[in-house]
Design a protein around this motif. Structure first.
Motif, PDB file in Angstrom:
ATOM      1  N   LYS A  32       0.636   5.116  -1.963  1.00  0.00           N
ATOM      2  CA  LYS A  32       0.691   6.330  -1.132  1.00  0.00           C
ATOM      3  C   LYS A  32       1.881   7.194  -1.586  1.00  0.00           C
ATOM      4  CE  LYS A  32      -1.585   4.180   2.831  1.00  0.00           C
ATOM      5  NZ  LYS A  32      -1.494   3.663   4.187  1.00  0.00           N
ATOM      6  N   THR A  58       0.822  -1.217   0.000  1.00  0.00           N
ATOM      7  CA  THR A  58       0.000   0.000   0.000  1.00  0.00           C
ATOM      8  C   THR A  58       0.854   1.265   0.000  1.00  0.00           C
ATOM      9  OG1 THR A  58      -0.239  -0.281   2.363  1.00  0.00           O
ATOM     10  CG2 THR A  58      -2.052  -1.012   1.046  1.00  0.00           C
ATOM     11  N   HIS A  88      -9.243  -4.111  -0.604  1.00  0.00           N
ATOM     12  CA  HIS A  88      -9.833  -5.437  -0.392  1.00  0.00           C
ATOM     13  C   HIS A  88      -9.025  -6.553  -1.029  1.00  0.00           C
ATOM     14  CE1 HIS A  88     -13.162  -4.063   1.917  1.00  0.00           C
ATOM     15  NE2 HIS A  88     -13.349  -3.091   1.044  1.00  0.00           N
ATOM     16  N   SER A 138     -14.066  -9.006   6.357  1.00  0.00           N
ATOM     17  CA  SER A 138     -15.434  -9.100   5.840  1.00  0.00           C
ATOM     18  C   SER A 138     -15.908 -10.538   5.997  1.00  0.00           C
ATOM     19  CB  SER A 138     -15.466  -8.722   4.353  1.00  0.00           C
ATOM     20  OG  SER A 138     -15.201  -7.349   4.205  1.00  0.00           O
ATOM     21  N   TYR A 161     -16.129  -6.573  10.575  1.00  0.00           N
ATOM     22  CA  TYR A 161     -16.084  -5.161  10.965  1.00  0.00           C
ATOM     23  C   TYR A 161     -17.209  -4.345  10.347  1.00  0.00           C
ATOM     24  CZ  TYR A 161     -13.725  -4.414   6.442  1.00  0.00           C
ATOM     25  OH  TYR A 161     -13.423  -4.364   5.109  1.00  0.00           O
TER      26      TYR A 161
HETATM   27  N1  NAP Z   1       4.557   1.287   8.849  1.00  0.00           N
HETATM   28  C1  NAP Z   1       4.995   0.321   8.064  1.00  0.00           C
HETATM   29  O1  NAP Z   1       6.188  -0.012   8.075  1.00  0.00           O
HETATM   30  C2  NAP Z   1       4.012  -0.391   7.175  1.00  0.00           C
HETATM   31  C3  NAP Z   1       4.402  -1.530   6.454  1.00  0.00           C
HETATM   32  C4  NAP Z   1       3.434  -2.218   5.714  1.00  0.00           C
HETATM   33  C5  NAP Z   1       2.115  -1.750   5.668  1.00  0.00           C
HETATM   34  N2  NAP Z   1       1.784  -0.622   6.348  1.00  0.00           N
HETATM   35  C6  NAP Z   1       0.385  -0.139   6.345  1.00  0.00           C
HETATM   36  O2  NAP Z   1      -0.434  -1.162   6.877  1.00  0.00           O
HETATM   37  C7  NAP Z   1      -1.732  -1.100   6.314  1.00  0.00           C
HETATM   38  C8  NAP Z   1      -2.126  -2.476   5.812  1.00  0.00           C
HETATM   39  O3  NAP Z   1      -1.316  -2.803   4.702  1.00  0.00           O
HETATM   40  P1  NAP Z   1      -1.674  -4.049   3.790  1.00  0.00           P
HETATM   41  O4  NAP Z   1      -0.646  -4.109   2.734  1.00  0.00           O
HETATM   42  O5  NAP Z   1      -1.920  -5.249   4.626  1.00  0.00           O
HETATM   43  O6  NAP Z   1      -3.072  -3.564   3.171  1.00  0.00           O
HETATM   44  P2  NAP Z   1      -4.039  -4.313   2.192  1.00  0.00           P
HETATM   45  O7  NAP Z   1      -3.430  -5.580   1.704  1.00  0.00           O
HETATM   46  O8  NAP Z   1      -4.515  -3.346   1.181  1.00  0.00           O
HETATM   47  O9  NAP Z   1      -5.271  -4.668   3.143  1.00  0.00           O
HETATM   48  C9  NAP Z   1      -6.423  -5.146   2.544  1.00  0.00           C
HETATM   49  C10 NAP Z   1      -7.300  -5.755   3.620  1.00  0.00           C
HETATM   50  O10 NAP Z   1      -7.782  -4.728   4.487  1.00  0.00           O
HETATM   51  C11 NAP Z   1      -9.027  -5.168   4.989  1.00  0.00           C
HETATM   52  N3  NAP Z   1      -9.783  -4.009   5.432  1.00  0.00           N
HETATM   53  C12 NAP Z   1     -10.143  -2.917   4.694  1.00  0.00           C
HETATM   54  N4  NAP Z   1     -10.804  -2.035   5.487  1.00  0.00           N
HETATM   55  C13 NAP Z   1     -10.850  -2.592   6.740  1.00  0.00           C
HETATM   56  C14 NAP Z   1     -11.398  -2.180   7.988  1.00  0.00           C
HETATM   57  N5  NAP Z   1     -12.034  -1.013   8.121  1.00  0.00           N
HETATM   58  N6  NAP Z   1     -11.248  -2.986   9.068  1.00  0.00           N
HETATM   59  C15 NAP Z   1     -10.624  -4.176   8.947  1.00  0.00           C
HETATM   60  N7  NAP Z   1     -10.091  -4.633   7.791  1.00  0.00           N
HETATM   61  C16 NAP Z   1     -10.207  -3.846   6.705  1.00  0.00           C
HETATM   62  C17 NAP Z   1      -9.668  -5.897   3.841  1.00  0.00           C
HETATM   63  O11 NAP Z   1     -10.465  -6.911   4.403  1.00  0.00           O
HETATM   64  P3  NAP Z   1     -11.821  -7.450   3.717  1.00  0.00           P
HETATM   65  O12 NAP Z   1     -11.541  -7.519   2.235  1.00  0.00           O
HETATM   66  O13 NAP Z   1     -12.005  -8.766   4.400  1.00  0.00           O
HETATM   67  O14 NAP Z   1     -12.886  -6.434   4.025  1.00  0.00           O
HETATM   68  C18 NAP Z   1      -8.480  -6.458   3.049  1.00  0.00           C
HETATM   69  O15 NAP Z   1      -8.287  -7.834   3.265  1.00  0.00           O
HETATM   70  C19 NAP Z   1      -1.669  -0.009   5.250  1.00  0.00           C
HETATM   71  O16 NAP Z   1      -2.171   1.199   5.798  1.00  0.00           O
HETATM   72  C20 NAP Z   1      -0.178   0.133   4.975  1.00  0.00           C
HETATM   73  O17 NAP Z   1       0.164   1.397   4.480  1.00  0.00           O
HETATM   74  C21 NAP Z   1       2.690   0.064   7.085  1.00  0.00           C
END
Ligand code: NAP
Length: 319
Positions: free
Chosen positions: A45, A41, A300, A179, A197
């Motif tokens: 961004k 993600t 998603h 979901s 959620y």
């Molecule tokens: N700080 C760092 O070093 C770092 C590193 C990696 C990632 N991140 C951050 O971590 C976050 C997650 O990254 P990711 O790559 O795992 O994202 P992602 O793959 O895009 O996450 C998608 C998942 O989020 C779920 N989702 C969407 N809205 C939700 C909500 N309101 N409550 C619960 N689940 C929800 C969806 O579930 P459903 O489809 O089941 O609804 C989907 O499975 C992002 O904001 C990213 O920028 C930060």
């Protein structure tokens, strides 16, 4: 070499595939011929320009923070790896916009490399470094372990799939949000309890948790389910002073990529203890990379989105 790049910040239309010179190697780097990369993600961004303070890049910028491939050159100080090794890594993008992984060749520092497990292919390997290490490092900071209860938000996402499995390996009780259609999926990864959620507030069903791994910037809700001694780490938000004023530990967490932690994950994969779930695969073309960003921006994805850069060598197919 072919590379997906941007010449300005903006929406996915800014991404295009064109020719760029191969990166010039520093003494502590290896050159990796990329077989696959993946989408995180942070990629979109950064593409939108939201990370400019953290990354003051010069254009053109090659995005991408995951690479799986084969070493074709080594710098003069490189000790452990050699030409022909199959590796994967979470490389750094430099200020001059080079070294992103949406490219046929990526220069990677030796201390960020790990050997690719032989029981996964390059597409699977590319899905692991950034998301897998983020899952691991934050769970360690949360001091997750036997007898501890942890909530992992967004369990079906790129980081979530690894976080659920690793928290179970650490011995914790795991609740996660997803979901309804993903409930069986996150249970198959080891989740003990799944909260839809869309219909249920976590504060109505979870209490006295030791740890919250926040990936959806729901910091207040996370704090509300913690014990006074509990800990919340968010990787998608910035806690306010008010949110940090209570008895619980509440902080932001960031990945610090190391070859050592990636090797730790590689060993779990070799032992078949860590599954890699791919949501979708796209080619390294302008249309492919734009579609991959759109898919990630949907919020998603179910697991990881990968970009195939080269055809897999036959010997590296999953055995
Ligand atoms: N700080 C760092 O070093 C770092 C590193 C990696 C990632 N991140 C951050 O971590 C976050 C997650 O990254 P990711 O790559 O795992 O994202 P992602 O793959 O895009 O996450 C998608 C998942 O989020 C779920 N989702 C969407 N809205 C939700 C909500 N309101 N409550 C619960 N689940 C929800 C969806 O579930 P459903 O489809 O089941 O609804 C989907 O499975 C992002 O904001 C990213 O920028 C930060």
């Amino acid at each position: 070499m072919k590379a997906a790049q941007i010449n300005a910040y903006g929406d996915a239309d800014q991404l295009f595939v064109g020719d760029l010179p191969k990166p010039k190697l520093a003494a502590d780097e290896v050159l990796v011929a990329t077989y696959a990369t993946s989408i995180n993600t942070i990629d979109w961004k950064a593409r939108e320009g939201l990370m400019q303070k953290m990354f003051p890049w010069q254009f053109p910028v090659v995005l991408g923070w995951d690479v799986a491939g084969v070493i074709t050159e080594v710098g003069s100080d490189v000790k452990t790896f050699k030409v022909g090794d199959e590796v994967f890594a979470r490389p750094d993008i430099y200020q001059d916009g080079t070294r992103g992984s949406y490219a046929e060749y990526v220069a990677v520092r030796e201390n960020q490399l790990a050997s690719k497990p032989a029981n996964i292919d390059f597409n699977q390997a590319a899905a692991v470094p950034l998301a897998g290490m983020t899952a691991l490092q934050i769970l360690r900071k949360l001091e997750v372990g036997p007898g501890k209860k942890v909530l992992i938000q967004a369990g079906a996402g790129g980081v979530g799939i690894f976080a659920i499995q690793l928290a179970k390996l650490m011995g914790a009780y795991v609740a996660t949000t997803a979901s309804a259609h993903n409930a069986d999926f996150v249970k198959s990864l080891g989740a003990d309890e799944v909260i839809d959620y869309h219909t249920t507030k976590i504060t109505d069903v979870l209490h006295d948790y030791d740890a919250v791994y926040d990936m959806v910037n729901a910091i207040d809700e996370g704090i509300a389910i913690l014990k006074p001694t509990g800990k919340l780490i968010t990787i998608s938000g910035y806690p306010t002073p008010e949110q940090q004023a209570g008895p619980q530990t509440v902080e932001s967490g960031y990945l610090a990529a190391t070859g050592e932690d990636l090797t730790y994950l590689a060993n779990l994969i070799r032992e078949d203890k860590l599954q890699i779930i791919l949501d979708a695969e796209f080619p390294l073309t302008t249309e492919g990379i734009q579609a991959a960003h759109h898919r990630s921006e949907s919020h998603h994805a179910k697991g990881k989105i990968v970009i195939k850069v080269r055809e897999q060598p036959v010997a590296s197919a999953r055995v």
